[in-house]
Design a protein around this motif. Structure first.
Motif, mmCIF file in Angstrom:
data_model
loop_
_atom_site.group_PDB
_atom_site.id
_atom_site.type_symbol
_atom_site.label_atom_id
_atom_site.label_comp_id
_atom_site.label_asym_id
_atom_site.label_seq_id
_atom_site.Cartn_x
_atom_site.Cartn_y
_atom_site.Cartn_z
ATOM 1 N N ASP A 124 0.858 -1.184 0.000
ATOM 2 C CA ASP A 124 0.000 0.000 0.000
ATOM 3 C C ASP A 124 0.890 1.228 0.000
ATOM 4 N N SER A 125 1.046 1.861 -1.160
ATOM 5 C CA SER A 125 1.993 2.969 -1.279
ATOM 6 C C SER A 125 1.559 4.219 -0.524
ATOM 7 N N ASN A 126 0.342 4.244 -0.008
ATOM 8 C CA ASN A 126 -0.097 5.368 0.819
ATOM 9 C C ASN A 126 0.257 5.185 2.292
ATOM 10 N N HIS A 127 0.703 3.996 2.628
ATOM 11 C CA HIS A 127 1.016 3.674 4.026
ATOM 12 C C HIS A 127 2.504 3.927 4.258
ATOM 13 N N VAL A 128 2.822 4.982 5.005
ATOM 14 C CA VAL A 128 4.199 5.436 5.177
ATOM 15 C C VAL A 128 4.521 5.537 6.661
ATOM 16 N N LEU A 129 5.741 5.148 7.024
ATOM 17 C CA LEU A 129 6.246 5.293 8.393
ATOM 18 C C LEU A 129 7.491 6.158 8.379
ATOM 19 N N ILE A 130 7.617 7.022 9.380
ATOM 20 C CA ILE A 130 8.824 7.833 9.546
ATOM 21 C C ILE A 130 9.204 7.862 11.014
ATOM 22 N N THR A 131 10.458 8.210 11.287
ATOM 23 C CA THR A 131 10.937 8.331 12.667
ATOM 24 C C THR A 131 11.761 9.607 12.801
ATOM 25 N N TYR A 132 11.902 10.025 14.036
ATOM 26 C CA TYR A 132 12.725 11.202 14.321
ATOM 27 C C TYR A 132 14.181 10.972 13.912
ATOM 28 N N ASP A 133 14.903 12.062 13.766
ATOM 29 C CA ASP A 133 16.335 12.031 13.503
ATOM 30 C C ASP A 133 17.084 12.262 14.809
ATOM 31 N N GLN A 134 17.787 11.228 15.311
ATOM 32 C CA GLN A 134 18.628 11.325 16.506
ATOM 33 C C GLN A 134 17.843 11.744 17.744
ATOM 34 N N TYR A 135 16.625 11.276 17.835
ATOM 35 C CA TYR A 135 15.775 11.657 18.961
ATOM 36 C C TYR A 135 16.006 10.715 20.126
ATOM 37 N N SER A 136 16.128 11.260 21.340
ATOM 38 C CA SER A 136 16.377 10.413 22.508
ATOM 39 C C SER A 136 15.679 10.927 23.767
ATOM 40 N N GLN A 137 14.671 11.760 23.619
ATOM 41 C CA GLN A 137 13.982 12.300 24.784
ATOM 42 C C GLN A 137 13.287 11.175 25.537
ATOM 43 N N SER A 138 13.657 10.978 26.809
ATOM 44 C CA SER A 138 13.215 9.794 27.541
ATOM 45 C C SER A 138 11.762 9.851 27.979
ATOM 46 N N ASN A 139 11.144 11.010 27.999
ATOM 47 C CA ASN A 139 9.771 11.107 28.495
ATOM 48 C C ASN A 139 8.738 11.177 27.376
ATOM 49 N N ASN A 140 9.153 10.937 26.139
ATOM 50 C CA ASN A 140 8.218 10.893 25.022
ATOM 51 C C ASN A 140 8.364 9.546 24.336
ATOM 52 N N TYR A 141 7.352 8.698 24.477
ATOM 53 C CA TYR A 141 7.463 7.338 23.965
ATOM 54 C C TYR A 141 6.869 7.184 22.567
ATOM 55 N N TYR A 142 6.449 8.265 21.954
ATOM 56 C CA TYR A 142 5.909 8.190 20.599
ATOM 57 C C TYR A 142 7.038 8.454 19.622
ATOM 58 N N ARG A 143 7.644 7.405 19.140
ATOM 59 C CA ARG A 143 8.837 7.544 18.306
ATOM 60 C C ARG A 143 8.552 7.318 16.823
ATOM 61 N N VAL A 144 7.395 6.739 16.498
ATOM 62 C CA VAL A 144 7.069 6.383 15.117
ATOM 63 C C VAL A 144 5.845 7.164 14.664
ATOM 64 N N PHE A 145 5.914 7.743 13.451
ATOM 65 C CA PHE A 145 4.778 8.432 12.842
ATOM 66 C C PHE A 145 4.248 7.576 11.692
ATOM 67 N N GLU A 146 2.924 7.562 11.541
ATOM 68 C CA GLU A 146 2.289 6.765 10.502
ATOM 69 C C GLU A 146 1.337 7.630 9.684
ATOM 70 N N SER A 147 1.396 7.429 8.373
ATOM 71 C CA SER A 147 0.431 8.056 7.475
ATOM 72 C C SER A 147 -0.210 6.977 6.619
ATOM 73 N N THR A 148 -1.507 7.087 6.430
ATOM 74 C CA THR A 148 -2.223 6.137 5.563
ATOM 75 C C THR A 148 -2.725 6.819 4.292
ATOM 76 N N ASN A 149 -2.270 8.072 4.084
ATOM 77 C CA ASN A 149 -2.708 8.803 2.888
ATOM 78 C C ASN A 149 -1.526 9.490 2.194
ATOM 79 N N GLY A 150 -0.408 8.792 2.185
ATOM 80 C CA GLY A 150 0.742 9.294 1.444
ATOM 81 C C GLY A 150 1.397 10.516 2.031
ATOM 82 N N GLY A 151 1.220 10.745 3.316
ATOM 83 C CA GLY A 151 1.885 11.859 3.984
ATOM 84 C C GLY A 151 1.047 13.107 4.130
#
Length: 710
Positions: free
Chosen positions: A300-327
């Motif tokens: 599914d080419s509309n389903h995309v995952l991205i992650t932060y660049d060099q992110y290490s903040q210990s109190n934020n556990y949301y590290r993965v972003f998801e799009s189901t509409n191509g961004g």
């Protein structure tokens, strides 16, 4: 986070006055007997990852065929049945230690057996040239290709990619984007290479061409990421190139969807290039704007995952972003963690994520690599995916210190980035916690650990946190299970090594990075300057062992520096030179012998191994030890009181490797494994005081090895 630099002094230092040396060093010339049969087995101490995995690679044709590259620990292949990573580059010896740096990896998309790796840790001239290897059997054996360039697998932007690419339309065509030497191309599956002189890009001088991406849709279309300048494209398989106007400059990763749309992550967000135009598709629901990892669902080419660049903040556990509409829109994915390595804290997940990849053969499965290891989820489509960290076989910690006391735990370790461990369980079982986890005394680095010879459960360790430049130490009364922080410690002092009195566990001496040595007589409550010693070497990336306490006399300490041996007879309050006859050797180790007062041994790399029985006044050189890179003393064999002596180095007539002597160096047995020479910058050696024959070797990126007689 850290860049772990390591310099190996390979040159033999031979320019010193033999007349001076002869005055206090006796040279023995009796040839030892030799045994080549090792009868030894070598394995990794189980710790669990602990090092930066900089890429994950999944073959499009074969299920569960996955590889990882690491910054300083080599390359691995996944064994799905055993859920274990198989090391693929452990055959590299000490002279090839630079090859443990993972600059790039590429798969032949048409042949599951073919894999290419670009190897080299550092672009500094002292590291030597990197190269590219090819395997036609999934990494079981390798052939070196005819391309030698400076590479930086442990340098800036090592988490980006991918520099090495194989043409999906013609597997003979390969491109490699180097850091310092431009773009390279092979037309014959790696047999020969030529620099692409037509490539006009002028990338950042230290990062170079950080990515190569072939189109799977349009033959001849290939993209190159000239980091700092932007994206170039070629429509004739690299004969000519043109820069894509409007391209973001600091691009981290690139990926193509099934329609040919180009997605990129970069320092200013996420962008998409389609139909000749760029669009900004950066998530708006976050303060961070720099992204790195990116993957598109092959189903599914509309389903995309991205992650932060060099992110290490210990109190934020949301590290993965998801799009189901191509961004067009993004959601931050929450998650559950299924820890296979129990000592890993939750905040390890997604720290400095290097890559995220959809599995091409298993719908919903996703792989993620970060600063500490590799994660898998079987269902990214769940509201809260469950991520598991499978690390068996992947051991990448950097060791600073190893001790094996005569009672208590069989091994304690001091590490870079992950504190260290009390290995009080089996060596093939993960530690349950880090050294300071249970008491809140977690150090980023533990540089040195020592114990009292008369009471081995009394211990001291020193270390601290590079990230905020705070350093201290702690003491233990129960063999390193619990620790109490020093009640005081000098500010702006990085302690590199510590030695504890054989008879007084409250008395220890420490050397500091580029500072005066110090001592305490009350377990760290107060400190005073030691007189008579030079300032310490520069830390933290220092692996010499210049300081030791006498194993019997609680008032005696010894120190080696710049060709001189120093001794204290007053509990470390002051030192004086007792021998100035040695060559000046930076890679040196000084150790004392259990159960014997005044016996001091010094290893000086290519200058050999030396023994003193009078407190350092005179030394005898151990014959036929041509190189003593590391050494250690362990439990004597049954019926003997002579400690087993282990040397990582070279014995004349026996070659290089790891050796054991049971008679103070008169005879030697080679105990190393030819196919696993433990060549990734070994930096510390220790032998068990509890179990005869058990010996440990710590490394700069392949964890700790232990050898046992069969």
């Amino acid at each position: 986070m850290s860049d772990r630099y390591f310099h190996i002094p390979l040159r033999r230092i031979i320019c010193f006055s033999m007349l001076t040396v002869a005055a206090s060093i006796a040279f023995i010339t009796v040839e030892p007997s030799r045994s080549i049969t090792s009868g030894y087995q070598w394995n990794n101490v189980s710790i669990g990852g602990g090092g930066y995995v900089t890429g994950i690679y999944l073959h499009p044709l074969e299920r569960d065929l996955a590889y990882i590259r690491t910054d300083i620990g080599g390359f691995y292949r996944w064994n799905s049945l055993e859920k274990r990573w198989i090391p693929l580059t452990d055959h590299f010896g000490l002279y090839q230690s630079n090859y443990y740096g993972g600059e790039a990896l590429a798969l032949d998309p048409k042949d599951p057996n073919v894999i290419y790796i670009a190897t080299g840790k550092y672009t500094s001239s002292w590291a030597g040239l990197g190269t590219i290897f090819k395997s036609t059997n999934q990494g079981q054996t390798w052939s070196k290709l005819k391309i030698d360039l400076l590479m930086g697998g442990n340098e800036s932007k090592r988490w980006t990619g991918e520099r090495l690419g194989v043409n999906p339309f013609d597997s003979k065509i390969i491109f490699f984007g180097s850091r310092l030497d431009g773009l390279w191309k092979s037309m014959d599956a790696g047999e020969t290479w030529n620099k692409v002189s037509s490539f006009p890009g002028i990338p950042d001088v230290k990062i170079g061409i950080a990515g190569i991406l072939f189109s799977k849709k349009d033959s001849g279309l290939v993209y190159a990421n000239a980091y700092g300048e932007g994206i170039y494209q070629s429509t004739d398989t690299g004969v000519t190139w043109s820069k894509i106007a409007g391209s973001p400059l600091q691009v981290n990763r690139m990926v193509l969807d099934s329609n040919g749309g180009l997605y990129i992550t970069h320092a200013s967000g996420v962008s998409k290039y389609a139909n000749g135009a760029w669009s900004n598709i950066t998530p708006t629901n976050t303060k961070a704007i720099s992204f790195n990892g990116i993957s598109i669902d092959p189903s599914d080419s509309n389903h995309v995952l991205i992650t932060y660049d060099q992110y290490s903040q210990s109190n934020n556990y949301y590290r993965v972003f998801e799009s189901t509409n191509g961004g067009t829109t993004w959601q931050q994915k929450s998650h559950f963690l299924n820890h296979q390595v129990t000592w890993w804290p939750d905040w390890y997940f997604g720290s400095a994520t290097s890559a995220i990849e959809f599995d091409p053969k298993i719908t919903g499965k996703v792989w993620l690599t970060d600063w500490f290891g590799t994660w898998q989820t079987d269902n990214i489509n769940a509201n809260q995916p469950v991520w598991s960290n499978y690390e068996k076989g992947h051991e990448e910690v950097v060791s600073f210190a190893l001790i094996s006391p005569p009672k208590g735990a069989i091994l304690l370790s001091g590490m870079a980035d992950v504190d260290g461990f009390n290995h009080n369980q089996k060596l093939d079982a993960y530690p349950s916690t880090g050294l300071g986890t249970s008491t809140g005394l977690w150090f980023q680095d533990t540089y040195s650990i020592a114990y009292g010879e008369s009471d081995p459960l009394r211990m001291v360790r020193v270390g601290g946190n590079r990230w905020n430049n705070t350093y201290t130490g702690a003491t233990s009364t129960d063999g390193g299970h619990t620790w109490k922080q020093f009640s005081s410690f000098p500010q702006n002092t990085m302690p590199l090594r510590v030695a504890m009195s054989a008879t007084n566990a409250n008395l220890f001496v420490a050397i500091a990075s580029e500072g005066q040595p110090i001592r305490t007589t009350n377990g760290g409550a107060s400190w005073s300057v030691v007189s008579g010693l030079p300032n310490g070497p520069k830390g933290p990336w220092y692996w010499g062992q210049p300081l030791a306490a006498d194993k019997v006399n609680g008032n005696s300490f010894y120190y080696y520096r710049d060709g001189k041996v120093y001794r204290s007879r007053n509990g470390g309050a002051s030192f004086s030179i007792v021998n100035s006859s040695f060559p000046n050797e930076g890679w040196s180790m000084l150790k004392t012998v259990p159960g014997v007062s005044n016996e001091v041994w010094i290893s000086l790399n290519w200058n050999g191994l030396y023994r003193s029985t009078d407190g350092g006044m005179k030394f005898a050189k151990i014959a036929w030890v041509e190189r003593a890179y590391l050494f250690a003393f362990g439990k004597p064999q049954t019926g003997s009181t002579v400690p087993a002596l282990y040397v990582y180095g070279k014995i004349i007539g026996m070659g290089e490797g790891i050796f054991r002597s049971l008679d103070r160096g008169q005879t030697w047995t080679k105990i190393s494994a030819p196919l696993n020479p433990i060549g990734n910058d070994p930096n510390v050696m220790e032998a068990s005081r509890q179990q005869f024959g058990l010996v440990f070797v710590g490394t700069n990126g392949r964890g700790i090895y232990y050898g046992t007689p069969n």
